[in-house]
Write a protein that holds these residues in place. Sequence first.
Motif, mmCIF file in Angstrom:
data_model
loop_
_atom_site.group_PDB
_atom_site.id
_atom_site.type_symbol
_atom_site.label_atom_id
_atom_site.label_comp_id
_atom_site.label_asym_id
_atom_site.label_seq_id
_atom_site.Cartn_x
_atom_site.Cartn_y
_atom_site.Cartn_z
ATOM 1 N N ASN A 98 32.264 -41.992 -13.640
ATOM 2 C CA ASN A 98 32.123 -40.809 -14.479
ATOM 3 C C ASN A 98 31.955 -39.622 -13.534
ATOM 4 O O ASN A 98 30.868 -39.353 -13.037
ATOM 5 N N SER A 100 31.953 -36.462 -13.877
ATOM 6 C CA SER A 100 31.083 -35.345 -14.246
ATOM 7 C C SER A 100 29.649 -35.607 -13.828
ATOM 8 O O SER A 100 28.860 -34.669 -13.656
ATOM 9 N N ARG A 101 29.278 -36.867 -13.637
ATOM 10 C CA ARG A 101 27.914 -37.167 -13.196
ATOM 11 C C ARG A 101 27.656 -36.648 -11.785
ATOM 12 O O ARG A 101 26.535 -36.274 -11.442
ATOM 13 N N VAL A 103 28.981 -33.932 -10.535
ATOM 14 C CA VAL A 103 28.757 -32.502 -10.689
ATOM 15 C C VAL A 103 27.385 -32.233 -11.295
ATOM 16 O O VAL A 103 26.641 -31.356 -10.833
ATOM 17 N N ARG A 104 27.013 -33.016 -12.307
ATOM 18 C CA ARG A 104 25.726 -32.800 -12.955
ATOM 19 C C ARG A 104 24.568 -33.079 -11.991
ATOM 20 O O ARG A 104 23.560 -32.370 -11.999
ATOM 21 N N SER A 105 24.710 -34.120 -11.169
ATOM 22 C CA SER A 105 23.671 -34.404 -10.176
ATOM 23 C C SER A 105 23.488 -33.228 -9.233
ATOM 24 O O SER A 105 22.377 -32.882 -8.830
ATOM 25 N N TYR A 107 24.241 -30.021 -9.924
ATOM 26 C CA TYR A 107 23.668 -28.882 -10.645
ATOM 27 C C TYR A 107 22.182 -29.066 -10.917
ATOM 28 O O TYR A 107 21.463 -28.084 -11.126
ATOM 29 N N ASP A 108 21.712 -30.278 -10.906
ATOM 30 C CA ASP A 108 20.272 -30.507 -11.071
ATOM 31 C C ASP A 108 19.471 -29.865 -9.945
ATOM 32 O O ASP A 108 18.271 -29.618 -10.078
ATOM 33 N N LYS A 110 20.786 -27.086 -8.075
ATOM 34 C CA LYS A 110 21.538 -25.895 -7.696
ATOM 35 C C LYS A 110 20.670 -24.704 -7.294
ATOM 36 O O LYS A 110 21.134 -23.817 -6.568
ATOM 37 N N TYR A 126 23.093 -39.296 -7.115
ATOM 38 C CA TYR A 126 24.318 -39.714 -7.775
ATOM 39 C C TYR A 126 24.756 -41.110 -7.377
ATOM 40 O O TYR A 126 25.545 -41.746 -8.073
ATOM 41 N N LYS A 129 23.175 -42.824 -10.278
ATOM 42 C CA LYS A 129 23.814 -42.555 -11.561
ATOM 43 C C LYS A 129 25.166 -43.238 -11.706
ATOM 44 O O LYS A 129 25.544 -43.658 -12.802
#
Length: 326
Positions: A98, A100-101, A103-105, A107-108, A110, A126, A129
Amino acid sequence: MPKAQPMYLHRAADGSPPRIRRGYDAKFRPSPAYRASLPDMMIAAHDAIQGGHVPIQQVGVSNFRLPLKFRTKQGRILTLEASVTGTVSLEAELKGINMSRIVRSFYDHKDKVFTGEWMGKILKAYLRKVESKDARLKINFSYPMLQPSLRSGLAGWQFYDTAFEGVMTRGGDYRRFIHFDFVYSSACPCSAELAEHARDRRGVYSVPHSQRSKARVTVEAAPGKKIWIEDIQALCARALQTETQVMVKREDEQAFAELNGAHLKFVEDAARLLFREFEGEPRVADFRIACAHLESLHSHDAVSVICKGVPGGFTADFMDFRSLVC
């Protein structure tokens, strides 16, 4: 008159509506149950995997951009546009990751000020994740440093292409690298000698050839040591002496001509001069240096690669010299 053929997505010639209704419902909000019902190809059945039943060493995302905070050696905080590449390994039994995970990791974290330890936390996050064994993260940015002119007293911003890279292995090892590009002028020693020969023997004025050149230095910091971007720039400048200039008046241009005359160098010289500086730096455990002189005499470039020679460390396998065009 023949009957109009029905259309799937558009109104037919006779005005009949399309078979499939299209529209975007801006008011729709998915419920937790609706989200849970969404199909996930990443956990699809094994027969959904196409191609060979093999692991993939690196898969992920490249060039997602965001502003990141960096601390200068003087303690200032800079917010710079960064381009991020993040990859993980993928086992043979898994369809995919996945993405997007990743990227989300990122941004957590950022809003944090960037450090090597911070990058290690993102890698660990990540890895958990996406349930992977290996992870790699590379952050590219342009780092500004105010540089003085040679004689006029002016100053201008020099921008250095820089990248921080972190690698987390399945054995739990974490390695950090800094990639740094340094642009300089290289005046050819052979051409300078030949020009002086022509002036001395025949009274002919001639101009030795010189060219804009680039060195890409990749360093791995020694355990427990920190080397700043400013430190790497200073080592390059001390080794090569002829960094290209930003703010120039006539006295600066004359000074730069004199500086190049005092520091003639072949591409081999550039590699060895840089080697001497970095080999003697205790904060650097390992390094690789690639140089390209973008010849004004030839239709091709002169290149060289050198490394420290640490067992199991960097090797001189750099071949992407086109990326050193400046």
